[in-house]
Design a protein around this motif. Structure first.
Motif, PDB file in Angstrom:
ATOM      1  N   ARG A 149     -21.366 -23.840   4.294  1.00  0.00           N
ATOM      2  CA  ARG A 149     -21.613 -24.211   2.908  1.00  0.00           C
ATOM      3  C   ARG A 149     -22.951 -23.682   2.451  1.00  0.00           C
TER       4      ARG A 149
ATOM      5  N   ALA B 228     -21.137 -20.059   1.479  1.00  0.00           N
ATOM      6  CA  ALA B 228     -20.425 -20.355   0.072  1.00  0.00           C
ATOM      7  C   ALA B 228     -21.410 -20.422  -0.979  1.00  0.00           C
TER       8      ALA B 228
ATOM      9  N   THR C  41     -21.400 -17.875  -3.989  1.00  0.00           N
ATOM     10  CA  THR C  41     -21.632 -18.139  -5.353  1.00  0.00           C
ATOM     11  C   THR C  41     -22.734 -17.699  -6.374  1.00  0.00           C
TER      12      THR C  41
ATOM     13  N   PRO D 171     -14.893 -15.715  -7.386  1.00  0.00           N
ATOM     14  CA  PRO D 171     -14.585 -17.049  -7.176  1.00  0.00           C
ATOM     15  C   PRO D 171     -14.987 -17.793  -5.589  1.00  0.00           C
ATOM     16  N   GLY D 172     -15.371 -18.804  -5.652  1.00  0.00           N
ATOM     17  CA  GLY D 172     -15.713 -19.378  -4.205  1.00  0.00           C
ATOM     18  C   GLY D 172     -14.571 -20.033  -3.764  1.00  0.00           C
ATOM     19  N   LEU D 173     -14.630 -20.118  -2.440  1.00  0.00           N
ATOM     20  CA  LEU D 173     -13.503 -20.858  -1.700  1.00  0.00           C
ATOM     21  C   LEU D 173     -13.475 -22.130  -1.993  1.00  0.00           C
ATOM     22  N   PRO D 174     -12.229 -22.731  -2.485  1.00  0.00           N
ATOM     23  CA  PRO D 174     -11.968 -23.831  -3.075  1.00  0.00           C
ATOM     24  C   PRO D 174     -12.188 -25.190  -1.927  1.00  0.00           C
ATOM     25  N   TRP D 175     -12.115 -24.702  -0.872  1.00  0.00           N
ATOM     26  CA  TRP D 175     -12.155 -25.923   0.187  1.00  0.00           C
ATOM     27  C   TRP D 175     -13.490 -25.888   1.034  1.00  0.00           C
TER      28      TRP D 175
ATOM     29  N   ARG E 189     -17.444 -26.595  -0.217  1.00  0.00           N
ATOM     30  CA  ARG E 189     -18.198 -27.045  -1.259  1.00  0.00           C
ATOM     31  C   ARG E 189     -19.721 -26.426  -0.911  1.00  0.00           C
TER      32      ARG E 189
END
Length: 150
Positions: A11, A14, A18, A24-28, A30
């Motif tokens: 996290r 990620a 961001t 774009p970030g990884l959608p899965w 947060r």
């Protein structure tokens, strides 16, 4: 316990992705924005590898080194959204404003003449360096992006 550490680590990664890029970030996952600075060098390597990869790809089509250098710099600016250049311009404006008005100048959303000059100077140095490095530039970019973010 190790699952929680891995989860927090991912996290944080990620969150760094961001914050330091416009990609774009990884959608899965947060994003979490704690301790993200530790990932800045890793993200710098990714940016440098992207710049170097584009350089190598276009060099195969006989692009001139001047064009490759300009495009590589532009790709780096695009991926980061100009985050570091914005900080550079704010810093240059703050230094030029003097000790008493430094904070005020750096917080101002407008860019002053010193910020523009600082930006031009850095871009010219980057351009000249990449042109001089020529065929070594794609290999120097990931190293420079790593150390520039340490």
């Amino acid at each position: 316990m190790s699952i929680l550490i891995s989860s927090a680590w991912l996290r944080d990664l990620a969150g760094a992705w961001t914050f330091y890029t416009v990609l774009p970030g990884l959608p899965w996952i947060r994003p979490r924005f704690e301790r993200i600075a530790r990932f800045a060098p890793l993200i710098g390597v990714f940016i440098g590898l992207t710049q170097g990869g584009i350089w190598l790809l276009l060099a195969e089509f006989d692009w001139p080194k001047e064009s490759l250098a300009l495009l590589s710099i532009g790709i780096g600016i695009w991926i980061t959204g100009g985050l570091h250049l914005d900080g550079l311009m704010d810093t240059a404006d703050g230094i030029a404003a003097g000790k008493n008005r430094c904070s005020e100048a750096m917080q101002d959303s407008r860019v002053g003449a010193s910020g523009v000059l600082g930006l031009a100077l850095i871009l010219f140095v980057q351009l000249a360096t990449l042109i001089k490095l020529d065929s070594l530039a794609p290999f120097a970019l990931p190293i420079a992006m790593f150390w520039g973010r340490c």
